[in-house]
Scaffold this active site. Structure first.
Site: not given
Length: 308
Positions: A43, A117-118, A235, A291
């Site tokens: 994202m 991530s996503q 994270d 992250h």
């Protein structure tokens, strides 16, 4: 970049934190025998940012000479690619990617995939829905496989986009309007409203087999040689962080978590993950740092072996 921390945090991108993650190597042999690699950014990022995915692509190409690396662009240009990470129906994105991969002659023999991530759970959907060309190894770097319940540092309180996302999710993550037009709502997993989630989640509840078991999804995921999941121990972006190893919050509350192995998804083997685990196909890796932050040394030591 040797020895330095590479910040690939998709969410950090909006805060102008440099994204320096991405890259892998696919499974169709190139002219020099390497397997191609497909990357999907997270994202707020894009396929080709020279400080993030572009840097990762370059790094992988340096480490594995001759490898074909495809960094996915969702849209006609970088701006559309970034915007679509917030506002384009995930199911449409996955369909677009499936079509793109099927039409790429360099991937017809198979490929490896790495999602950030996503982008990680989106690539898992590709593996489940589109087995041709075959995905060999899937590497999830900070992916949210059981979704999220919170958007800390998204990327910060000063972000207009993140403020809008928070309000939309709080006011009705499972309404048709929000589900169809906000990407993050499609993997929003509210443990206090489990029935609403299972009924109205357009993306995550489907690929996680939480309504019915699609045997094709299950069969296709088990075709992977390896499913590698990276969790970031410090994270502060993903909530809960155990989702990066396919764990989540226990239903009905938002404090206690459970591992993948303790979940209904695993015990009923709705995705085939229990069978994959017993076959040694699941790999759980940990990285110190926040992250999507890791060193090139860590990347080379822990992830490159799955791409060579």
């Amino acid at each position: 970049m040797d020895g330095s921390k590479m910040s690939a945090a998709v969410l950090y991108f909006l805060l102008a934190s440099p994204l320096l993650l991405a890259a892998g190597s696919p499974v169709h042999e190139s002219s020099n025998g390497t397997v191609p690699l497909v990357l999907w950014h997270g994202m707020g990022d894009s396929c080709c940012n020279p400080l993030s995915m572009g840097a990762i692509k370059k790094m992988i190409e340096e480490e594995i000479p001759g490898i074909y690396v495809l960094s996915l662009m969702i849209g006609k240009n970088v701006i559309e690619d970034t915007e679509n990470g917030f506002f384009m129906d995930v199911n449409e994105q996955v369909s677009m990617v499936c079509s793109q991969l099927a039409q790429d002659p360099k991937l017809k023999g198979g490929y490896n995939a790495m999602g950030f991530s996503q982008g990680a759970q989106f690539l898992r959907a590709v593996a489940q829905r589109c087995p041709s060309p075959p995905m060999k190894t899937l590497i999830s770097v900070g992916g949210q496989h059981q979704g999220v319940y919170g958007l800390p540092k998204c990327p910060g309180e000063s972000s207009h986009i993140c403020d809008m996302i928070r309000k939309a999710l709080n006011n009705g993550a499972y309404t048709d309007m929000v589900q169809k037009h906000l990407v993050q709502a499609q993997y929003w997993h509210d443990p206090f409203n489990d029935d609403l989630y299972k009924k109205h989640s357009l993306f995550l509840a489907d690929i996680n087999q939480e309504r019915v078991v699609n045997e094709t999804y299950k069969k296709n995921l088990q075709l992977l040689d390896k499913f590698v999941m990276v969790r970031f121990l410090q994270d502060t972006v993903v909530d809960p962080v155990v989702t990066e190893w396919f764990g989540f919050l226990k239903t009905g509350q938002a404090k206690e978590t459970e591992t993948l192995q303790d979940s209904v998804l695993y015990k009923e083997d709705r995705l085939g993950l229990a069978a994959m685990d017993k076959a040694g196909k699941l790999v759980f890796l940990a990285s110190e740092g926040d992250h999507l932050q890791f060193s090139r040394e860590w990347f080379n030591s822990n992830l490159l072996p799955y791409l060579r």
